[in-house]
Design an enzyme around this catalytic site. Sequence first.
Site, mmCIF file in Angstrom:
data_model
loop_
_atom_site.group_PDB
_atom_site.id
_atom_site.type_symbol
_atom_site.label_atom_id
_atom_site.label_comp_id
_atom_site.label_asym_id
_atom_site.label_seq_id
_atom_site.Cartn_x
_atom_site.Cartn_y
_atom_site.Cartn_z
ATOM 1 N N HIS A 1 0.940 -1.367 -0.092
ATOM 2 C CA HIS A 1 -0.035 0.037 0.015
ATOM 3 C C HIS A 1 0.811 1.146 0.112
ATOM 4 O O HIS A 1 0.273 2.344 -0.101
ATOM 5 C CB HIS A 1 -1.101 -0.120 1.184
HETATM 6 C C1 UD1 Z 1 -2.244 5.352 6.149
HETATM 7 C C2 UD1 Z 1 -0.753 5.621 6.718
HETATM 8 C C3 UD1 Z 1 0.154 4.751 6.588
HETATM 9 C C4 UD1 Z 1 -0.347 3.519 7.238
HETATM 10 C C5 UD1 Z 1 -1.517 2.907 6.461
HETATM 11 C C6 UD1 Z 1 -2.217 1.678 6.927
HETATM 12 C C7 UD1 Z 1 -0.518 8.166 6.670
HETATM 13 C C8 UD1 Z 1 0.301 9.255 5.891
HETATM 14 N N1 UD1 Z 1 -0.277 7.036 6.165
HETATM 15 O O1 UD1 Z 1 -2.016 5.108 4.809
HETATM 16 O O2 UD1 Z 1 1.352 5.033 7.326
HETATM 17 O O3 UD1 Z 1 0.776 2.533 6.722
HETATM 18 O O4 UD1 Z 1 -2.735 4.117 6.651
HETATM 19 O O5 UD1 Z 1 -3.287 1.277 6.130
HETATM 20 O O6 UD1 Z 1 -1.257 8.491 7.697
HETATM 21 N N2 UD1 Z 1 -9.471 4.561 2.021
HETATM 22 C C9 UD1 Z 1 -10.701 3.980 2.074
HETATM 23 N N3 UD1 Z 1 -11.291 3.422 3.270
HETATM 24 C C10 UD1 Z 1 -10.746 3.617 4.354
HETATM 25 C C11 UD1 Z 1 -9.225 4.437 4.356
HETATM 26 C C12 UD1 Z 1 -8.872 4.812 3.195
HETATM 27 O O7 UD1 Z 1 -11.268 3.715 1.084
HETATM 28 O O8 UD1 Z 1 -10.968 3.345 5.248
HETATM 29 C C13 UD1 Z 1 -8.997 5.015 0.699
HETATM 30 C C14 UD1 Z 1 -9.093 6.431 0.371
HETATM 31 O O9 UD1 Z 1 -9.405 6.589 -0.775
HETATM 32 C C15 UD1 Z 1 -7.968 7.108 0.844
HETATM 33 C C16 UD1 Z 1 -6.829 6.006 0.581
HETATM 34 O O10 UD1 Z 1 -7.307 4.747 0.816
HETATM 35 O O11 UD1 Z 1 -7.623 8.280 0.156
HETATM 36 C C17 UD1 Z 1 -5.540 6.207 1.538
HETATM 37 O O12 UD1 Z 1 -6.052 6.410 2.952
HETATM 38 P P1 UD1 Z 1 -5.183 7.355 3.735
HETATM 39 O O13 UD1 Z 1 -5.624 7.411 5.311
HETATM 40 O O14 UD1 Z 1 -4.796 8.708 3.412
HETATM 41 O O15 UD1 Z 1 -3.684 6.718 3.893
HETATM 42 P P2 UD1 Z 1 -3.353 5.125 3.623
HETATM 43 O O16 UD1 Z 1 -2.793 4.979 2.613
HETATM 44 O O17 UD1 Z 1 -4.249 4.148 4.393
#
Ligand code: UD1
Length: 363
Positions: A205
Amino acid sequence: MRILSVVGARPNFMKIAPIIKACKASKIIEPLLVHTGQHYDRRMSDLFFHQLGIPKPDINLEVGSASHAVQTAEIMKAFEPIVLKHKPEAVLVVGDVNSTIACGLVAVKLGIKLIHVEAGLRSFDHSMPEEINRVLTDSISDLLFCTEQSGVDNLIREGIPKEKVFLVGNVMIDTLLENKTRAEESNILNQLNLNGNGYATLTLHRPANVDDPVVFGRILDALEVIQNDMPIIFPIHPRTRQNLKALDLDQRINDMLNLQLVEPLGYLDFLKLMSSARLALTDSGGIQEETTILKVPCLTLRKNTERPITVEIGSNQVVGTKTENIIGAYKKIINGNWRESQIPPLWNGNAAERIVSLLIKNI
Ligand code: UD1
């Protein structure tokens, strides 16, 4: 003593679970729990609360997904009134996600003590958003709890007074040890038609891997070879699923008949899947630590790790993202050419209790 603990994203939940439990058991600390809502899907959030017996958050900020700046800012705006209202003695944050630094900044600007659990880890790679979050959170924290000696050394080198820094072990491993027997009962292997341990578990990821079509393509080239040999199970993170489509790579994944894409798994199913695997392929931080405890060979598809002990004595190897390096390391594992690993000091299930007694002494 009221302590406001913060969770936001999936890897935070298994870290906070034993801390909340130990706070309650102390009868001295009243733990209030804030969920920022950074992760919000049932499979990325609620399922973990349910399986790990984490109490329902007292407050949910429901911030959701956005750019880094907007997400961080929204968390700060929503968190400040909560701190003002509840007037905690301290705010406790874990890990390195955007929720960690956002809530940490709010606390110290209000003159509230900040506690960072999993402090001091460094990849020394400033292109990782998590590295920025780690360095900044540590620089403003009042008490810093480390999982491994490298964390302590990094903090001292950065000028953090040593009275603030404690090596306590690993709360994520507290959770793993607590739940290992329960996870044995998961029937995920049957559900996925797996038998024995002749399969690989894959997670991906990190932006550096899944936002860049060239890097992602090189990893897929390696997976193509490995899945000819053994099944690969890939519980896919929402951002990776989006990127597969956006980068036009989903057809390549679909063409790999021995690679099974599955929805993100709950804690117990994933623990079972990981502990029974022949190997793990990952870019996650936590999985490097969990496979070390489980003594499952782990190939980390990154240039570096902020968790060097998993490589020095654990079962992890950092292999980067070049196709031939991934395949080469995979072959070493399959040929039994993999050294015996050891468990890092203090990773024995009592980290949260150590943290709580230090909080009682120091806050
Ligand atoms: C975040 C953390 C990362 C961690 C990871 C674990 C930061 C900078 N990054 O990254 O360190 O390893 O979590 O998973 O804080 N989304 C969904 N559903 C959700 C959550 C996210 O669909 O419940 C999608 C959204 O489109 C979002 C993307 O995933 O834009 C990324 O989510 P985000 O929380 O921004 O960062 P992660 O890549 O999950």
